[in-house]
Each structure stands twice: as C-alpha cells, then as structure tokens.
Design a protein around this motif. Structure first.
Motif, PDB file in Angstrom:
ATOM      1  N   THR A 101       0.812  -1.222   0.000  1.00 35.13           N
ATOM      2  CA  THR A 101       0.000   0.000   0.000  1.00 35.13           C
ATOM      3  C   THR A 101       0.842   1.267   0.000  1.00 35.13           C
ATOM      4  O   THR A 101       0.370   2.320  -0.425  1.00 35.13           O
ATOM      5  N   HIS A 104       0.886   2.922  -3.424  1.00 33.44           N
ATOM      6  CA  HIS A 104      -0.369   3.194  -4.131  1.00 33.44           C
ATOM      7  C   HIS A 104      -0.529   4.663  -4.501  1.00 33.44           C
ATOM      8  O   HIS A 104      -0.876   4.989  -5.640  1.00 33.44           O
ATOM      9  N   ALA A 105      -0.317   5.553  -3.550  1.00 32.36           N
ATOM     10  CA  ALA A 105      -0.569   6.977  -3.800  1.00 32.36           C
ATOM     11  C   ALA A 105       0.328   7.511  -4.910  1.00 32.36           C
ATOM     12  O   ALA A 105      -0.131   8.247  -5.795  1.00 32.36           O
ATOM     13  N   ASN A 106       1.607   7.160  -4.887  1.00 27.82           N
ATOM     14  CA  ASN A 106       2.527   7.649  -5.925  1.00 27.82           C
ATOM     15  C   ASN A 106       2.160   7.103  -7.301  1.00 27.82           C
ATOM     16  O   ASN A 106       2.244   7.818  -8.306  1.00 27.82           O
ATOM     17  N   CYS A 108      -0.809   6.224  -8.350  1.00 26.41           N
ATOM     18  CA  CYS A 108      -2.027   6.891  -8.804  1.00 26.41           C
ATOM     19  C   CYS A 108      -1.744   8.327  -9.228  1.00 26.41           C
ATOM     20  O   CYS A 108      -2.293   8.814 -10.221  1.00 26.41           O
ATOM     21  N   ALA A 109      -0.876   9.015  -8.498  1.00 27.70           N
ATOM     22  CA  ALA A 109      -0.540  10.389  -8.836  1.00 27.70           C
ATOM     23  C   ALA A 109       0.158  10.479 -10.188  1.00 27.70           C
ATOM     24  O   ALA A 109       0.004  11.465 -10.922  1.00 27.70           O
ATOM     25  N   LYS A 115      -7.271   3.558  -8.626  1.00 36.34           N
ATOM     26  CA  LYS A 115      -8.021   2.776  -7.640  1.00 36.34           C
ATOM     27  C   LYS A 115      -9.495   2.774  -7.996  1.00 36.34           C
ATOM     28  O   LYS A 115     -10.070   3.812  -8.340  1.00 36.34           O
ATOM     29  N   GLY A 119     -11.284  -0.079  -3.737  1.00 30.93           N
ATOM     30  CA  GLY A 119      -9.940   0.123  -3.226  1.00 30.93           C
ATOM     31  C   GLY A 119      -8.890  -0.727  -3.909  1.00 30.93           C
ATOM     32  O   GLY A 119      -7.728  -0.740  -3.482  1.00 30.93           O
ATOM     33  N   LEU A 121      -6.314  -1.768  -6.992  1.00 39.10           N
ATOM     34  CA  LEU A 121      -5.422  -0.997  -7.850  1.00 39.10           C
ATOM     35  C   LEU A 121      -5.378  -1.619  -9.244  1.00 39.10           C
ATOM     36  O   LEU A 121      -5.206  -2.833  -9.382  1.00 39.10           O
TER      37      LEU A 121
END
Length: 370
Positions: A101, A104-106, A108-109, A115, A119, A121
């Motif tokens: 996890t 995940h943020a990087n 998606c950015a 996502k 939730g 990916l």
C-alpha cells in the motif's frame, strides 16, 4: 470504455503464446528482459543487478500482477513488469495490481495506476501507454513552455529545440526486434537518403529523384526548419526508412483544415524493400503515431496527406485508425487528409495488431464488471 480493436492492421505473424512471451523493456533508461510463463503463472524481470519474480495470474476474467514481497519493488522494474504483463496478454484492457500500500498513492498520482471503488489498484493499458518514460529515450518531465510567436506570417507556439540521436524505441513482439527512431544525421544518412529517393517505388510517390548535391541541399533546408524533425527508422539498428515529422500549423497542410497549435503530421518512405511487408507496417506505423503523441501531451491530433491514388498507404492508414477526412488539392498533387485522434489511438490500443492472439478477445473493463 470501448475495447474494440477492429481498426488495426492484421499481420501474418501473430504474437507468441503467453507461455513463451518475452519483452525487452526500457523504463527510465533501464534495460529489463521480461519473460512470462503461463504454466507457472509467473513473470520474471531481469536487469543488470536484479532478478525479480512476480506472480501473473490469469483467472479468465481478470489478469493480476502480484508482487510477493512486503517491501516495495523498484519503480523501473515495476514499470517493466506491467509492460511485460500487457505484452504477454495483449488483449488485456486493465491489469489488477497487488502491491504494498505504501506505493499506491505515488502510482495513482503518476497515472500508472487507478483505484476503483473497492480500493483495488488497476493499471489501464490506455493510460499506461501514454507514459513517455518507457519509450522515449529522453522524455521531458513537463510540456515545453508555451509562447506564441509570429513566423513567416503564421502565429503558432514556439517549438522546442530539435532533439538529437535516438528519440524512441520499442520492442516489437511479433518481430522479436527493437524498432527505433533517431534524428537524421546529414553526413551519416545522405548517401542512404539519396539511394532511397532514387528507388523507383519511392520515386513514384515522392518525385524527388536527384543526385547527392540536390539531396544534400534538400536535407540542409529541412534541418534549418525548426518545425520539422526528420527521423530515420531502424529495426535492431538497421535503417529502413525516412520519416519527416512536422508541426501542422506551420506546414502547408495547415491551410486546408483548422489546425490546432499542437497538431503533428508526418511523411514516410520505406527505402529498404525487405522492410515493406505487413508485419513491419504494423510495427512502424503505430509507433510513429505513438512517438508523436508521447512527445507532447498537448498533441490531440495527427494528420497526414498522402496522394489519393496511393491505395496501399490509404488502406494501411485506415487499418491503423486514421480517418479519411477529405480529398483536397495541393498545387502539386491531389491528396487525402488523414487524421488520428489521441483518444482513439490509446482507447483502441492501436499499437496492437489484430488479432493479438488467435481466438482471443479483449478483457472487459473492470469499471463495468466489478
């Protein structure tokens, strides 16, 4: 999201089966050999100092790429694994990712992953193939700054300096070879260009036969034009053709349709007869479109203006997703305006020849099936 691939070129040489699929991936300048094995449902990513094994599970409904460790994988290796998974199963529209996890943020950015409402990916082929770091050798981190200028009576954005050397490279699975585009070098390529232009097949459409001095002057003029980037197409380093790319607004074609600031166009000649077969067309034609869309994210349309009597070229363009918009008259020829949209190219996955696998069909988009 449409998953149709009906507009793409059919080639005589199909993709390898998933059990044998392999790919040379070059994310961020790193080289990885990616090998997929459907028997063990695994994907091996091998670099200079790395040997990373992933699970690649095909459950008929979705394809899942799973990283088996708790620590995050190196980003270039992850990109290579995603590219390899799409290459092993080219009918896949979306790839489910099971990753720590923390990444995940990087992802998606950066547009590498998305996502869903549960939730989970996903990597979408439509998004993934718009990431320049996998195919451009010197990708820009941002679009070239925009400044309108007036030049030769035409108002258009200032263009970036012409690149040099190799600008694009892509492993072609059905050729098991690397296709690349490099910027023309006058001294290196003059004699080759002269020979190609005097080939009867090329001369029939280009009508630019001449001696070395004539072609030197012609290329010198081209290289002095800031709106044109002349390229040499190569297969495993062997030159096979000349592609002249240009910004449409400054080109003669801009007077025949409502050209946008970042529309691009191109001309092509295939100088080596051995590279004129359909498997090669299915490699270089979508790849020049891919390169031009990656080169500037603001480019939404590509245009081309072949002669209306060039039936083979018009057929190939249509099979690669170019619409035949209209016939029109240049002073020197009657031409067909062909146009390719960014949305169409990536949504239809036009880099894949039809069919990707005998009897296979595109997997459904999980946004409509979950």
């Amino acid at each position: 999201m449409s998953s149709s691939v009906q507009a793409q070129i059919q080639v005589d040489v199909p993709y390898e089966s998933p059990a044998e699929a392999s790919l040379l991936s070059r994310p961020e300048g790193y080289g990885y050999q990616v090998v997929g094995d459907s028997t063990t449902q695994s994907l091996l990513v091998k670099g200079n100092q790395e040997r990373l094994e992933w699970s690649l599970v095909d459950d008929s409904n979705h394809l899942t790429l799973r990283w088996p460790q708790r620590s995050a994988p190196p980003l270039p290796a992850l990109l290579a694994a995603i590219e390899g998974a799409f290459a092993c199963y080219p009918a896949t529209v979306a790839l489910r990712l099971q990753l720590p996890t923390v990444v995940h943020a990087n992802l998606c950015a950066a547009g590498i992953a998305v996502k869903d409402s549960h939730g989970e990916l996903w990597a979408y082929a439509e998004l993934f193939w718009q990431l320049p770091t996998l195919w451009l050798t010197s990708p820009s981190m941002c679009a070239y700054p925009q400044q309108p200028i007036l030049e030769n009576g035409k108002r258009h954005p200032r263009r970036p300096p012409r690149p040099s050397g190799t600008v694009y490279q892509r492993h072609i699975p059905w050729l098991n070879a690397t296709l690349s585009f490099r910027v023309l070098d006058l001294e290196l390529d003059l004699e080759r260009f002269n020979r190609w232009m005097n080939d009867p097949v090329v001369a029939h459409f280009w009508e630019e036969q001449g001696d070395l001095q004539q072609h030197r002057e012609r290329l010198e003029s081209t290289l002095q034009n800031p709106s044109v980037v002349p390229l040499i197409g190569c297969i495993d380093g062997e030159p096979f053709g000349y592609l002249e790319t240009y910004w449409a607004k400054e080109d003669r074609i801009g007077a025949y349709y409502a050209a946008d600031d970042f529309d691009r166009g191109w001309h092509v000649l295939i100088g080596e007869a051995a590279f004129r077969g359909r498997p090669y067309v299915a490699a270089w034609m979508p790849s020049i479109s891919h390169y031009l869309f990656l080169d500037d994210c603001r480019t939404q349309r590509l245009v081309i203006e072949p002669r209306v009597d060039n039936a083979k070229m018009l057929r190939n363009l249509a099979q690669c997703g170019y619409a035949h918009v209209k016939a029109f008259d240049f002073p020197h020829k009657r031409a067909m305006l062909g146009m390719q949209l960014r949305e169409h190219f990536f949504n239809e996955r036009s880099w894949i020849p039809l069919p990707p696998h005998p009897g296979s069909a595109p997997r459904p988009d999980p946004r409509f099936t979950l």
